[in-house]
Design a protein around this motif. Structure first.
Motif, PDB file in Angstrom:
ATOM      1  N   LEU A   1       6.026  14.911   1.720  1.00 48.32           N
ATOM      2  CA  LEU A   1       5.369  13.601   1.815  1.00 48.32           C
ATOM      3  C   LEU A   1       6.184  12.519   1.122  1.00 48.32           C
TER       4      LEU A   1
ATOM      5  N   GLU B   1       6.324   9.065   3.061  1.00 47.45           N
ATOM      6  CA  GLU B   1       5.001   8.414   3.023  1.00 47.45           C
ATOM      7  C   GLU B   1       4.711   7.870   1.625  1.00 47.45           C
TER       8      GLU B   1
ATOM      9  N   GLU C   1       6.661   4.745   1.212  1.00 51.89           N
ATOM     10  CA  GLU C   1       6.003   3.663   1.964  1.00 51.89           C
ATOM     11  C   GLU C   1       4.859   3.070   1.146  1.00 51.89           C
ATOM     12  N   THR C   2       4.046   3.955   0.578  1.00 52.12           N
ATOM     13  CA  THR C   2       2.915   3.494  -0.243  1.00 52.12           C
ATOM     14  C   THR C   2       3.414   2.742  -1.478  1.00 52.12           C
TER      15      THR C   2
ATOM     16  N   SER D   1      -4.805   1.813   5.539  1.00 51.57           N
ATOM     17  CA  SER D   1      -4.317   2.730   6.579  1.00 51.57           C
ATOM     18  C   SER D   1      -5.185   2.624   7.830  1.00 51.57           C
TER      19      SER D   1
ATOM     20  N   GLY E   1      -0.165   2.839   7.289  1.00 47.65           N
ATOM     21  CA  GLY E   1       0.635   4.060   7.104  1.00 47.65           C
ATOM     22  C   GLY E   1       0.698   4.530   5.670  1.00 47.65           C
ATOM     23  N   GLY E   2       1.782   5.228   5.314  1.00 53.50           N
ATOM     24  CA  GLY E   2       1.923   5.758   3.964  1.00 53.50           C
ATOM     25  C   GLY E   2       0.989   6.930   3.715  1.00 53.50           C
ATOM     26  N   LEU E   3       0.701   7.184   2.440  1.00 54.66           N
ATOM     27  CA  LEU E   3      -0.186   8.295   2.078  1.00 54.66           C
ATOM     28  C   LEU E   3      -1.601   8.085   2.604  1.00 54.66           C
TER      29      LEU E   3
ATOM     30  N   ILE F   1      -1.880   9.531   5.956  1.00 54.79           N
ATOM     31  CA  ILE F   1      -2.039  10.995   5.919  1.00 54.79           C
ATOM     32  C   ILE F   1      -3.495  11.365   5.666  1.00 54.79           C
TER      33      ILE F   1
ATOM     34  N   GLY G   1      -2.460  14.422   1.093  1.00 54.43           N
ATOM     35  CA  GLY G   1      -2.300  12.960   1.002  1.00 54.43           C
ATOM     36  C   GLY G   1      -3.014  12.404  -0.213  1.00 54.43           C
TER      37      GLY G   1
END
Length: 272
Positions: free
Chosen positions: A83, A86, A89-90, A225, A230-232, A235, A251
């Motif tokens: 991860l 992701e 990204e977060t 999200s 997106g990101g965690l 997930i 996630g």
């Protein structure tokens, strides 16, 4: 009973802004998009193991051995769950929204501390911002900025800004007036008193506001999200919608590790 069409009025206002301020929203969208892309690119270009070493060194310098161990173990768990991208990204969204939040929140907090009238005007606005359910911020963000990370960051900025304004205002107002008078008696100007006396003495309180803003940013980034940020959070959302419990748990665990790391790092500045 009088039926107030508040929802209809808000709907008309949003549509009017969408039709008449489109270029302004495109401008803000471009600026924030550039910030996100550059921050994310910078985070992803660093090899994961090297980045973990950098974070561990920062944790050891600011908080000591316990946070060093947590950082290494926590981010290695994230890496082992595949991860990493992701998580970056977060983190990019949290850092981008943090830059915008502090750029707007601290000056507004200073203005509120200097001008009592502005403080009285902005206080109910901050109350409104803090009590409004976080999901509501997603609606105008999607209408004005579409889907993706940019509206997620904008909703996050609005959601996380009140603590920065409030605690900057509070920190400056708590500075001992005798200290300010002493600085003024030595011939300091208003700008010198603010930069060299009030802000340094108010740093612990301002950092508490920054800590709260970062924690709120992280929670809102996950909620964002739902509009494609997106990101965690993506997930977690995928785990919920597809009933994949393990994916959702992984996630969520990544969010918890990132939240604890950011909280301890910002708290170290507060304690200092």
């Amino acid at each position: 009973m009088i039926n107030l069409p508040i929802g209809s009025i808000f709907d008309i206002l949003v549509k009017w802004l969408s039709n008449n301020a489109d270029s302004l929203f495109d401008f803000f969208s471009s600026i924030i998009g550039i910030i996100i892309i550059n921050v994310e690119g910078l985070l992803l270009v660093i090899p994961p193991l090297l980045f973990i070493i950098i974070l561990a060194a920062l944790a050891w310098y600011l908080e000591g051995r316990n946070l060093l161990i947590f950082t290494v173990v926590g981010f290695m768990i994230i890496l082992s769950m595949d991860l990493w991208s992701e998580t970056m990204e977060t983190l990019a969204m949290v850092l981008s929204s943090g830059v915008v939040t502090l750029s707007l929140g601290i000056p507004l907090g200073i203005l509120a501390a200097k001008k009592d009238l502005f403080d009285k005007i902005i206080r109910p606005v901050l109350d409104f911002m803090q009590t409004m359910p976080s999901f509501v911020y997603l609606i105008p963000a999607v209408i004005f900025f579409g889907m993706g990370m940019v509206p997620g960051v904008i909703a996050t900025v609005i959601f996380s800004m009140p603590p920065v304004i409030r605690l900057t205002n509070l920190g400056l107002r708590q500075v001992d007036k005798e200290v300010i008078e002493a600085a003024r008696s030595f011939g300091s100007t208003g700008k010198q008193i603010l930069l060299k006396v009030q802000l340094p003495l108010a740093i612990p309180t301002i950092m508490a506001g920054i800590n709260q803003a970062i924690m709120l940013s992280l929670s809102m980034v996950v909620i964002s999200s739902m509009i494609g940020a997106g990101g965690l959070g993506g997930i977690v959302l995928r785990g919920i919608t597809q009933l994949k419990i393990g994916m959702g748990f992984e996630g969520g665990l990544g969010v918890v590790i990132l939240a604890i790391f950011l909280d301890r790092i910002t708290q170290s500045f507060t304690s200092e």
